[in-house]
Scaffold this motif. Sequence first.
Motif, PDB file in Angstrom:
ATOM      1  N   THR A   3       0.676  -1.215   0.083  1.00 31.73           N
ATOM      2  CA  THR A   3      -0.148   0.074  -0.089  1.00 31.73           C
ATOM      3  C   THR A   3       0.887   1.270   0.025  1.00 31.73           C
ATOM      4  O   THR A   3       1.967   1.311   0.709  1.00 31.73           O
ATOM      5  CB  THR A   3      -0.824  -0.031   1.258  1.00 31.73           C
ATOM      6  N   LEU A   4       0.584   2.178  -0.998  1.00 31.82           N
ATOM      7  CA  LEU A   4       1.140   3.495  -0.940  1.00 31.82           C
ATOM      8  C   LEU A   4       0.071   4.510  -0.742  1.00 31.82           C
ATOM      9  O   LEU A   4      -0.867   4.680  -1.414  1.00 31.82           O
ATOM     10  CB  LEU A   4       1.990   3.731  -2.229  1.00 31.82           C
ATOM     11  N   GLN A   5       0.387   5.242   0.381  1.00 32.04           N
ATOM     12  CA  GLN A   5      -0.769   6.206   0.790  1.00 32.04           C
ATOM     13  C   GLN A   5      -0.181   7.719   0.964  1.00 32.04           C
ATOM     14  O   GLN A   5       0.997   7.874   1.337  1.00 32.04           O
ATOM     15  CB  GLN A   5      -1.276   5.922   2.189  1.00 32.04           C
ATOM     16  N   ARG A   6      -0.702   8.740   0.375  1.00 36.19           N
ATOM     17  CA  ARG A   6      -0.141  10.004   0.079  1.00 36.19           C
ATOM     18  C   ARG A   6      -1.292  10.710  -0.380  1.00 36.19           C
ATOM     19  O   ARG A   6      -2.321  10.555  -0.966  1.00 36.19           O
ATOM     20  CB  ARG A   6       0.878  10.079  -1.143  1.00 36.19           C
ATOM     21  N   ASP A   7      -1.596  12.062   0.290  1.00 30.46           N
ATOM     22  CA  ASP A   7      -2.381  13.200   0.006  1.00 30.46           C
ATOM     23  C   ASP A   7      -3.696  12.538   0.038  1.00 30.46           C
ATOM     24  O   ASP A   7      -4.691  12.968  -0.871  1.00 30.46           O
ATOM     25  CB  ASP A   7      -2.204  13.612  -1.384  1.00 30.46           C
ATOM     26  N   ARG A   9      -4.873   9.822  -0.685  1.00 31.42           N
ATOM     27  CA  ARG A   9      -5.229   8.625  -1.445  1.00 31.42           C
ATOM     28  C   ARG A   9      -4.362   7.544  -1.157  1.00 31.42           C
ATOM     29  O   ARG A   9      -3.384   7.723  -0.732  1.00 31.42           O
ATOM     30  CB  ARG A   9      -4.984   9.207  -2.909  1.00 31.42           C
ATOM     31  N   ALA A  10      -5.039   6.487  -1.552  1.00 31.73           N
ATOM     32  CA  ALA A  10      -4.199   5.055  -1.407  1.00 31.73           C
ATOM     33  C   ALA A  10      -4.097   4.091  -2.470  1.00 31.73           C
ATOM     34  O   ALA A  10      -5.081   4.208  -3.303  1.00 31.73           O
ATOM     35  CB  ALA A  10      -4.814   4.345   0.041  1.00 31.73           C
TER      36      ALA A  10
END
Length: 150
Positions: A3-7, A9-10
């Motif tokens: 999982t990449l989560q940023r701003d 959003r995932a």
Amino acid sequence: MATLQRDGRAAVAVTPREIEQARNVRAFLGDRSTPAAVTVGAGVGQDLTLPPELTALLLRLVDLVGQGCTVTIGSIPTEVTTTVAASMLGMSRPSLMKLVREEKIPSHKVGSHTRLYSKDVLAFRRAQLERQSKAFEELRALEEEWGVLD
């Protein structure tokens, strides 16, 4: 599953093994006339059965993952501006406003601004896609009838 989560959003990347597991779950459930229930356990005596709407969402997600699809999940506001509605329909704002004036898509005013309910925009989009599909099928039938080949 990474999982990449940023701003806010995932992005979740599923592995081939998880795709296969999703296919197995879908095959196990099959095409049921009655919806399946999903129960989550958090320990001994701590079970929670998910509401039918959330269960349907999860099962649809499992189905799509099993097909190897890229899935985007988000919420849609109840009410949208004409600019957002035009974007949802893949058309220009002036084209949308013409449909609004012709009362082909429901709208309402908030002060001096035109607003549309998301459900109405999505219903119009579904109807538009159905009309296009029907027209395409009629064209294919004509091609077959006239013997037109590629």
